[in-house]
Enzyme design. Structure first.
Site, short mmCIF file in Angstrom:
data_model
loop_
_atom_site.label_atom_id
_atom_site.label_comp_id
_atom_site.label_asym_id
_atom_site.label_seq_id
_atom_site.Cartn_x
_atom_site.Cartn_y
_atom_site.Cartn_z
N CYS A 107 0.82 -1.21 0.00
CA CYS A 107 0.00 0.00 0.00
C CYS A 107 0.85 1.26 0.00
CB CYS A 107 -0.95 -0.02 1.19
SG CYS A 107 -0.20 -0.42 2.76
N1 LIG Z 1 -4.27 -4.55 4.91
C1 LIG Z 1 -3.72 -3.80 3.98
O1 LIG Z 1 -3.93 -2.57 3.93
C2 LIG Z 1 -2.81 -4.41 2.97
C3 LIG Z 1 -2.45 -5.75 3.05
N2 LIG Z 1 -1.59 -6.26 2.12
C4 LIG Z 1 -1.19 -7.67 2.19
O2 LIG Z 1 -2.30 -8.47 1.77
C5 LIG Z 1 -2.30 -9.71 2.50
C6 LIG Z 1 -3.62 -9.84 3.24
O3 LIG Z 1 -3.73 -8.72 4.07
P1 LIG Z 1 -4.98 -8.56 5.04
O4 LIG Z 1 -6.24 -8.84 4.32
O5 LIG Z 1 -4.82 -7.25 5.73
O6 LIG Z 1 -4.71 -9.74 6.08
P2 LIG Z 1 -5.69 -10.34 7.22
O7 LIG Z 1 -4.79 -10.69 8.35
O8 LIG Z 1 -6.82 -9.41 7.43
O9 LIG Z 1 -6.24 -11.70 6.54
C7 LIG Z 1 -5.37 -12.79 6.30
C8 LIG Z 1 -6.22 -13.91 5.74
O10 LIG Z 1 -5.41 -15.06 5.51
C9 LIG Z 1 -6.02 -16.20 6.15
N3 LIG Z 1 -4.97 -17.17 6.44
C10 LIG Z 1 -4.07 -17.17 7.44
N4 LIG Z 1 -3.24 -18.24 7.32
C11 LIG Z 1 -3.62 -18.93 6.20
C12 LIG Z 1 -3.18 -20.12 5.55
N5 LIG Z 1 -2.15 -20.83 6.03
N6 LIG Z 1 -3.83 -20.54 4.43
C13 LIG Z 1 -4.89 -19.83 3.95
N7 LIG Z 1 -5.38 -18.68 4.53
C14 LIG Z 1 -4.74 -18.24 5.64
C15 LIG Z 1 -6.71 -15.61 7.36
O11 LIG Z 1 -7.73 -16.42 7.89
P3 LIG Z 1 -7.39 -17.52 9.05
O12 LIG Z 1 -6.29 -16.98 9.90
O13 LIG Z 1 -8.69 -17.67 9.80
O14 LIG Z 1 -7.01 -18.76 8.32
C16 LIG Z 1 -7.32 -14.36 6.69
O15 LIG Z 1 -8.44 -14.76 5.93
C17 LIG Z 1 -1.08 -9.66 3.41
O16 LIG Z 1 0.03 -10.25 2.78
C18 LIG Z 1 -0.83 -8.15 3.56
O17 LIG Z 1 0.53 -7.91 3.87
C19 LIG Z 1 -1.10 -5.53 1.06
C20 LIG Z 1 -1.46 -4.21 0.94
C21 LIG Z 1 -2.31 -3.56 1.89
C1 LIG Z 2 -0.59 0.04 9.24
C2 LIG Z 2 0.24 -1.15 8.86
O1 LIG Z 2 0.58 -1.98 9.69
N1 LIG Z 2 0.55 -1.30 7.56
C3 LIG Z 2 1.36 -2.44 7.08
C4 LIG Z 2 1.49 -2.37 5.59
C5 LIG Z 2 0.47 -3.25 4.88
C6 LIG Z 2 0.93 -3.62 3.50
O2 LIG Z 2 1.04 -2.87 2.57
O3 LIG Z 2 1.19 -4.89 3.36
P1 LIG Z 2 2.44 -5.62 2.71
O4 LIG Z 2 3.01 -6.22 3.89
O5 LIG Z 2 1.77 -6.55 1.76
O6 LIG Z 2 3.33 -4.73 1.99
C7 LIG Z 2 2.79 -2.42 7.66
O7 LIG Z 2 3.33 -1.36 7.90
O8 LIG Z 2 3.34 -3.53 7.73
#
Ligand SMILES: NC(=O)C1=CN([C@@H]2O[C@H](COP(=O)(O)OP(=O)(O)OC[C@H]3O[C@@H](n4cnc5c(N)ncnc54)[C@H](OP(=O)(O)O)[C@@H]3O)[C@@H](O)[C@H]2O)C=CC1
Ligand SMILES: CC(=O)N[C@@H](CCC(=O)OP(=O)(O)O)C(=O)O
Length: 337
Positions: free
Chosen positions: A154
């Site tokens: 992000c």
């Molecule tokens: N949040 C953000 O703003 C951003 C996030 N990202 C990236 O996107 C990805 C997802 O982020 P986010 O949605 O915030 O994460 P969350 O922690 O909200 O969700 C993670 C998901 O993965 C599932 N999960 C965990 N372990 C496993 C496994 N072994 N197999 C299958 N599913 C699994 C969890 O469910 P359960 O644990 O119940 O299995 C949950 O559904 C991460 O890599 C994050 O770094 C990238 C950009 C921005």
């Molecule tokens: C507020 C906050 O915790 N933000 C996350 C960034 C989330 C993200 O962009 O995820 P990736 O790990 O996929 O790059 C952090 O700083 O780790």
């Protein structure tokens, strides 16, 4: 219709993806998956994300046999943590699926990076080399040919979309590293409860000073050293990046404005960057949208840019959907506006 699976569906980005796939005219939501031992296994996704009630009520299936589900999948979205994506992506890729990974597991070439910043030795360097970085407005030609698309982080998305045009045009003096200060809402940390995102603990503050893994992601893709400092803000979603840089000798406001307009000129295939000129970007104008708003102001030899996105959308899920659209020759904002 393209059969599309979402792994990590119960998370913040997964829920956003479920909504997008559901409304997409050419994608079929083939299944939602969580970990094999998930406490949420077999619950309808709308039990966790009420905004999906009556829209997407599919169950969150425990992922016990990825090889089996890969056989029926055309597209797999990995909304999972880095090490989970690192392990799962090759399984789906081996089955011939298009894989769009929202984690950082395949974003930066070079194994040392992963040891230093992600704490694991990369075991799939051949896929790491083949992965295409899914910064949609800049890498669409490569995305069209890719099987593995590494969706940018992000903070890197907001930062690169602002700086890349100016760096490519030679309008930035790279000897003074651009300074990127960015604030993110708490949803950036994911849905897992922790002291970091506990309501009573969250307060506006910097973190990861000089150590955040997004600094090398930004620097490597811009081919320019930067000083990146993230901040956690006490709000749910959105990122505002305020970027200060020194202009190259002779560069001025008009050249900057022409450069930005040229880089993000509108075409028949609308993209997700909106240019604000001297108006500063605001989080409230991008939250729940797929857009990145960019504003800039020049004074003498310095420029301040502001870049705002929804961390869950342009910072993750909607950029992943843009890449799906580009990869499959759909208008890139299909299912997003
Ligand atoms: N949040 C953000 O703003 C951003 C996030 N990202 C990236 O996107 C990805 C997802 O982020 P986010 O949605 O915030 O994460 P969350 O922690 O909200 O969700 C993670 C998901 O993965 C599932 N999960 C965990 N372990 C496993 C496994 N072994 N197999 C299958 N599913 C699994 C969890 O469910 P359960 O644990 O119940 O299995 C949950 O559904 C991460 O890599 C994050 O770094 C990238 C950009 C921005
Ligand atoms: C507020 C906050 O915790 N933000 C996350 C960034 C989330 C993200 O962009 O995820 P990736 O790990 O996929 O790059 C952090 O700083 O780790």
């Amino acid at each position: 219709m393209l059969n599309t699976l979402i792994v990590g569906a119960s998370g913040y980005t997964g829920a956003e993806l479920a909504k997008m796939v559901h409304v997409h005219p050419h994608l079929e939501l083939g299944g939602l998956y969580v970990s094999a031992n998930s406490l949420d296994a077999n619950k309808p996704i709308s039990d966790l994300h009420g905004q999906l009630k009556g829209i997407v009520d599919l169950p969150l299936q425990p992922l016990t046999n990825p090889e089996a589900i890969a056989k029926q999948a055309d597209i797999v979205l990995l909304a999972t943590a880095h090490e989970v994506s690192h392990n799962l992506a090759p399984i789906f890729l081996a089955a011939g699926c298009q894989v769009f990974d929202l984690s950082g597991a395949f974003r930066v070439k070079g194994n040392d990076f992963y040891k230093e910043y992600y704490g694991f030795e990369h075991q799939h360097v051949q896929w790491l080399e083949q992965a295409v970085y899914g910064l949609a407005e800049w890498n669409s030609e490569a995305v069209k040919q890719a099987q593995l698309i590494a969706v940018p982080g992000c903070y890197p998305t907001a930062s690169q979309l602002a700086l890349k045009p100016l760096l490519e045009a030679g309008l930035i003096d790279k000897n003074q590293w651009p300074i990127i200060n960015a604030v993110s809402g708490v949803s950036g940390a994911g849905r897992k409860a922790s002291m970091v995102n506990s309501y009573c603990e969250v307060s506006l503050q910097a973190y990861g000073v000089f150590t955040h893994r997004h600094q090398p992601e930004i620097a490597s893709h811009l081919d320019c050293d930067v000083i990146f400092t993230p901040h956690l803000g006490n709000f749910k979603r959105g990122i505002l990046a305020t970027i200060t840089a020194k202009l190259a000798d002779g560069a001025n406001m008009q050249q900057v404005s022409e450069c930005m307009a040229g880089a993000y000129q509108l075409s028949d295939d609308a993209h997700a960057v909106r240019l604000l000129g001297e108006q500063t970007a605001s989080i409230q104008n991008v939250v729940n949208t797929c857009f990145c708003d960019i504003g800039w102001k020049v004074q003498g030899q310095h420029i301040v840019l502001t870049s705002a996105i929804d961390n869950l959308l342009k910072g993750a899920s909607s950029q992943a959907m843009q890449c799906i659209n580009i990869r499959n020759a759909f208008p890139q904002l299909t299912a997003l506006v």
